[in-house]
Design a protein around this motif. Structure first.
Motif, PDB file in Angstrom:
ATOM      1  N   GLY A   1      50.830 -91.693 -62.488  1.00  0.00           N
ATOM      2  CA  GLY A   1      49.399 -91.982 -62.534  1.00  0.00           C
ATOM      3  C   GLY A   1      48.564 -90.715 -62.616  1.00  0.00           C
ATOM      4  N   SER A   2      48.932 -89.714 -61.844  1.00  0.00           N
ATOM      5  CA  SER A   2      48.214 -88.439 -61.871  1.00  0.00           C
ATOM      6  C   SER A   2      48.336 -87.783 -63.241  1.00  0.00           C
ATOM      7  N   LYS A   3      49.516 -87.860 -63.823  1.00  0.00           N
ATOM      8  CA  LYS A   3      49.717 -87.270 -65.152  1.00  0.00           C
ATOM      9  C   LYS A   3      48.879 -88.003 -66.195  1.00  0.00           C
ATOM     10  N   LEU A   4      48.851 -89.327 -66.128  1.00  0.00           N
ATOM     11  CA  LEU A   4      48.038 -90.095 -67.069  1.00  0.00           C
ATOM     12  C   LEU A   4      46.562 -89.726 -66.927  1.00  0.00           C
ATOM     13  N   VAL A   5      46.070 -89.659 -65.717  1.00  0.00           N
ATOM     14  CA  VAL A   5      44.663 -89.311 -65.486  1.00  0.00           C
ATOM     15  C   VAL A   5      44.375 -87.925 -66.066  1.00  0.00           C
ATOM     16  N   GLU A   6      45.279 -86.991 -65.864  1.00  0.00           N
ATOM     17  CA  GLU A   6      45.125 -85.639 -66.402  1.00  0.00           C
ATOM     18  C   GLU A   6      45.120 -85.662 -67.933  1.00  0.00           C
ATOM     19  N   LEU A   7      46.027 -86.423 -68.535  1.00  0.00           N
ATOM     20  CA  LEU A   7      46.090 -86.514 -69.997  1.00  0.00           C
ATOM     21  C   LEU A   7      44.828 -87.156 -70.575  1.00  0.00           C
ATOM     22  N   LEU A   8      44.261 -88.101 -69.857  1.00  0.00           N
ATOM     23  CA  LEU A   8      43.050 -88.774 -70.328  1.00  0.00           C
ATOM     24  C   LEU A   8      41.826 -87.854 -70.290  1.00  0.00           C
ATOM     25  N   ASP A   9      41.925 -86.732 -69.585  1.00  0.00           N
ATOM     26  CA  ASP A   9      40.808 -85.793 -69.537  1.00  0.00           C
ATOM     27  C   ASP A   9      40.424 -85.270 -70.919  1.00  0.00           C
ATOM     28  N   ASP A  10      41.336 -85.333 -71.866  1.00  0.00           N
ATOM     29  CA  ASP A  10      41.069 -84.873 -73.235  1.00  0.00           C
ATOM     30  C   ASP A  10      40.683 -86.013 -74.167  1.00  0.00           C
ATOM     31  N   THR A  11      40.313 -87.165 -73.600  1.00  0.00           N
ATOM     32  CA  THR A  11      39.974 -88.332 -74.412  1.00  0.00           C
ATOM     33  C   THR A  11      38.626 -88.912 -73.974  1.00  0.00           C
ATOM     34  N   LYS A  12      38.202 -89.954 -74.682  1.00  0.00           N
ATOM     35  CA  LYS A  12      36.976 -90.668 -74.303  1.00  0.00           C
ATOM     36  C   LYS A  12      37.127 -91.385 -72.964  1.00  0.00           C
ATOM     37  N   ALA A  13      38.356 -91.597 -72.550  1.00  0.00           N
ATOM     38  CA  ALA A  13      38.630 -92.328 -71.310  1.00  0.00           C
ATOM     39  C   ALA A  13      38.747 -91.414 -70.093  1.00  0.00           C
TER      40      ALA A  13
ATOM     41  N   VAL B   1      45.861 -99.410 -56.792  1.00  0.00           N
ATOM     42  CA  VAL B   1      45.499-100.490 -55.879  1.00  0.00           C
ATOM     43  C   VAL B   1      46.614-101.536 -55.899  1.00  0.00           C
ATOM     44  N   LEU B   2      47.078-101.916 -54.724  1.00  0.00           N
ATOM     45  CA  LEU B   2      48.081-102.966 -54.615  1.00  0.00           C
ATOM     46  C   LEU B   2      47.373-104.308 -54.550  1.00  0.00           C
ATOM     47  N   HIS B   3      47.665-105.176 -55.505  1.00  0.00           N
ATOM     48  CA  HIS B   3      47.100-106.530 -55.504  1.00  0.00           C
ATOM     49  C   HIS B   3      47.998-107.401 -54.638  1.00  0.00           C
ATOM     50  N   SER B   4      47.463-107.851 -53.509  1.00  0.00           N
ATOM     51  CA  SER B   4      48.279-108.586 -52.543  1.00  0.00           C
ATOM     52  C   SER B   4      48.788-109.915 -53.071  1.00  0.00           C
ATOM     53  N   ASP B   5      48.029-110.561 -53.960  1.00  0.00           N
ATOM     54  CA  ASP B   5      48.470-111.865 -54.471  1.00  0.00           C
ATOM     55  C   ASP B   5      49.676-111.750 -55.386  1.00  0.00           C
ATOM     56  N   SER B   6      49.766-110.699 -56.198  1.00  0.00           N
ATOM     57  CA  SER B   6      50.872-110.559 -57.140  1.00  0.00           C
ATOM     58  C   SER B   6      51.880-109.490 -56.720  1.00  0.00           C
ATOM     59  N   GLY B   7      51.487-108.610 -55.805  1.00  0.00           N
ATOM     60  CA  GLY B   7      52.366-107.518 -55.400  1.00  0.00           C
ATOM     61  C   GLY B   7      52.432-106.401 -56.435  1.00  0.00           C
ATOM     62  N   ALA B   8      51.554-106.456 -57.441  1.00  0.00           N
ATOM     63  CA  ALA B   8      51.554-105.460 -58.513  1.00  0.00           C
ATOM     64  C   ALA B   8      50.577-104.333 -58.214  1.00  0.00           C
ATOM     65  N   TRP B   9      50.957-103.136 -58.586  1.00  0.00           N
ATOM     66  CA  TRP B   9      50.084-101.977 -58.485  1.00  0.00           C
ATOM     67  C   TRP B   9      49.312-101.840 -59.781  1.00  0.00           C
ATOM     68  N   LYS B  10      48.013-101.596 -59.681  1.00  0.00           N
ATOM     69  CA  LYS B  10      47.146-101.382 -60.846  1.00  0.00           C
ATOM     70  C   LYS B  10      46.402-100.074 -60.657  1.00  0.00           C
ATOM     71  N   LEU B  11      46.298 -99.309 -61.732  1.00  0.00           N
ATOM     72  CA  LEU B  11      45.567 -98.051 -61.693  1.00  0.00           C
ATOM     73  C   LEU B  11      44.134 -98.311 -62.120  1.00  0.00           C
ATOM     74  N   TRP B  12      43.215 -98.298 -61.151  1.00  0.00           N
ATOM     75  CA  TRP B  12      41.793 -98.489 -61.436  1.00  0.00           C
ATOM     76  C   TRP B  12      41.230 -97.180 -61.951  1.00  0.00           C
ATOM     77  N   LEU B  13      40.577 -97.232 -63.095  1.00  0.00           N
ATOM     78  CA  LEU B  13      39.931 -96.056 -63.665  1.00  0.00           C
ATOM     79  C   LEU B  13      38.466 -96.354 -63.949  1.00  0.00           C
ATOM     80  N   VAL B  14      37.593 -95.433 -63.569  1.00  0.00           N
ATOM     81  CA  VAL B  14      36.174 -95.507 -63.904  1.00  0.00           C
ATOM     82  C   VAL B  14      35.909 -94.324 -64.828  1.00  0.00           C
ATOM     83  N   PRO B  15      35.639 -94.590 -66.110  1.00  0.00           N
ATOM     84  CA  PRO B  15      35.409 -93.474 -67.032  1.00  0.00           C
ATOM     85  C   PRO B  15      34.112 -92.739 -66.736  1.00  0.00           C
TER      86      PRO B  15
END
Length: 128
Positions: A10-22, A30-44
């Motif tokens: 996740g840290s690497k992706l965030v760093e790579l996105l520094d050179d993009t519009k994102a 964030v761990l979603h308790s209903d599904s047990g899945a981790w999601k990377l929340w990003l605010v551009p």
């Protein structure tokens, strides 16, 4: 997925996105308790960025640099709103780039967060 791999990829992706519009001013697993899945929340940084442009930039980065972000796919990423109570509270509390802050069993302005790993947080404008 292993938390250490989540943070590393996740840290690497965030760093790579520094050179993009994102390029993101807020990034948090964030761990979603209903599904047990981790999601990377990003605010551009550019909050007026079109959703398709955002996910397009993320997707292109993931495809071109896949070997550096093990275990992630476009479904791992969520475009987060800076007005989200969790984002607002954490962004007003933490201001850092690089590193990680682990959070668990917290409520932020009435929103329960079972588990999260904050990767980046710049100060955000107050919600209107």
């Amino acid at each position: 997925m292993d938390k250490e791999l989540l943070v590393k990829s996740g840290s690497k992706l965030v760093e790579l996105l520094d050179d993009t519009k994102a390029k993101s001013k807020f990034a948090m697993w964030v761990l979603h308790s209903d599904s047990g899945a981790w999601k990377l929340w990003l605010v551009p940084e550019n909050e007026s960025l079109d959703v398709r442009e955002f996910y397009g930039a993320v997707s292109r980065t993931m495809v071109s640099r896949n070997s550096e972000i093990h275990g992630l796919d476009i479904g791992s990423v969520e475009l987060a709103d800076s007005k989200n109570p969790v984002v607002q509270q954490l962004a007003s509390t933490f201001n850092f780039v690089g590193g990680e802050i682990h959070l668990s069993n917290n409520s932020y302005n009435g929103f329960y967060l079972p588990e999260g790993i904050l990767l980046r947080s710049y100060k955000l404008a107050k919600a209107a």
